[in-house]
Design an enzyme around this catalytic site. Sequence first.
Site, PDB file in Angstrom:
ATOM      1  N   ARG A 193      27.320 -33.902 109.407  1.00 42.09           N
ATOM      2  CA  ARG A 193      27.629 -35.079 108.890  1.00 42.09           C
ATOM      3  C   ARG A 193      29.094 -34.681 108.344  1.00 42.09           C
ATOM      4  O   ARG A 193      29.464 -35.373 107.390  1.00 42.09           O
ATOM      5  CB  ARG A 193      26.793 -35.502 107.640  1.00 42.09           C
ATOM      6  CG  ARG A 193      25.657 -36.243 108.269  1.00 42.09           C
ATOM      7  CD  ARG A 193      24.614 -36.590 107.412  1.00 42.09           C
ATOM      8  NE  ARG A 193      23.477 -37.121 107.956  1.00 42.09           N
ATOM      9  CZ  ARG A 193      23.168 -38.443 107.728  1.00 42.09           C
ATOM     10  NH1 ARG A 193      23.766 -39.222 107.189  1.00 42.09           N
ATOM     11  NH2 ARG A 193      21.825 -38.743 108.361  1.00 42.09           N
TER      12      ARG A 193
ATOM     13  N   SER B 127      38.935 -37.466  85.017  1.00 49.49           N
ATOM     14  CA  SER B 127      39.980 -37.839  85.949  1.00 49.49           C
ATOM     15  C   SER B 127      40.256 -39.481  85.536  1.00 49.49           C
ATOM     16  O   SER B 127      41.211 -39.932  86.157  1.00 49.49           O
ATOM     17  CB  SER B 127      39.284 -38.204  87.312  1.00 49.49           C
ATOM     18  OG  SER B 127      38.095 -39.063  87.437  1.00 49.49           O
ATOM     19  N   ASP B 128      39.381 -40.042  84.759  1.00 47.82           N
ATOM     20  CA  ASP B 128      39.861 -41.316  84.109  1.00 47.82           C
ATOM     21  C   ASP B 128      39.129 -41.473  82.681  1.00 47.82           C
ATOM     22  O   ASP B 128      38.298 -40.790  82.502  1.00 47.82           O
ATOM     23  CB  ASP B 128      39.219 -42.546  85.277  1.00 47.82           C
ATOM     24  CG  ASP B 128      37.850 -42.295  85.466  1.00 47.82           C
ATOM     25  OD1 ASP B 128      37.870 -41.358  86.273  1.00 47.82           O
ATOM     26  OD2 ASP B 128      37.130 -43.001  84.950  1.00 47.82           O
TER      27      ASP B 128
ATOM     28  N   ARG C  22      37.729 -30.985  99.288  1.00 45.96           N
ATOM     29  CA  ARG C  22      37.887 -30.255  98.219  1.00 45.96           C
ATOM     30  C   ARG C  22      37.241 -29.140  98.521  1.00 45.96           C
ATOM     31  O   ARG C  22      38.069 -27.924  98.199  1.00 45.96           O
ATOM     32  CB  ARG C  22      37.500 -30.811  97.234  1.00 45.96           C
ATOM     33  CG  ARG C  22      38.375 -31.898  96.456  1.00 45.96           C
ATOM     34  CD  ARG C  22      38.046 -32.233  95.088  1.00 45.96           C
ATOM     35  NE  ARG C  22      38.905 -33.237  94.515  1.00 45.96           N
ATOM     36  CZ  ARG C  22      38.522 -34.288  93.872  1.00 45.96           C
ATOM     37  NH1 ARG C  22      37.226 -34.225  93.485  1.00 45.96           N
ATOM     38  NH2 ARG C  22      39.195 -35.157  93.869  1.00 45.96           N
TER      39      ARG C  22
END
Length: 236
Positions: free
Chosen positions: A44, A205-206, A25
Amino acid sequence: MGTPHINAKDGAFAKTVLMPGDPKRAEWIAKTFLTDVEKVTDVRNIWGFTGYYNGKKISVMASGMGHPSIGIYSHELFTGYGVETIIRIGTCGSYQPNIKLFDVIVAIGSSTDSNWSAQFNLLGGTYSAIGDFDLAVKARDEARNKKIPVHVGQILSADVFYDDNPDAWKKWARLGVLGVEMESYALYTTAAKLGKKALCLLTVSDSFTDHSRIATVEERQLGLAQMVKVALEIAE
Ligand code: HPA
């Protein structure tokens, strides 16, 4: 030069960093909304980018998930790279029936169930983590200008995504908590400790109150894009 978890050169970051959880993103935001983009760190695969938005220098860097991760990256950006403001741009689960998928939440307060906060136990009380007030007002106003449904209030910054107790969220919802994510408490407290600014913007998102609909990947991207535009406008 460099910190244990960031390998950017001195001066590579702008004063304001937008911080999604996911490195992909971060890359998408940098490539979609910024010009003259440079990748500045990749330790990483937690990627960071710096570019320009309407002439403003802005950085975008991923935080990873959870308090330990954002606690590390925010600390190193603030102390090692002269960053003054971090605006987290994340997703959350809604705890309230009036807060719908893709609405935006401006988190002015963050409660937590995380043991990350135990380092402050010597306070002898409970530290209330808050977002930067001026940035929060700007974000609320910018979202309204863009006709994005926006809610301002307190969220839960949780340690557990898959809770063993399926009703655990209800006690927070009863206290008026708007929704749940997993990073804001560590971000706000780190900023406060170091005399810096932070704000957390979330797109829903939920929903814990309505399981009838799950956002598609495309819808999530659109929801994210409208929130990113708010963050870019308010970035100093
Ligand atoms: N729980 C915790 N974090 C989240 C959620 C959730 O339901 N949705 C998006 N981030």
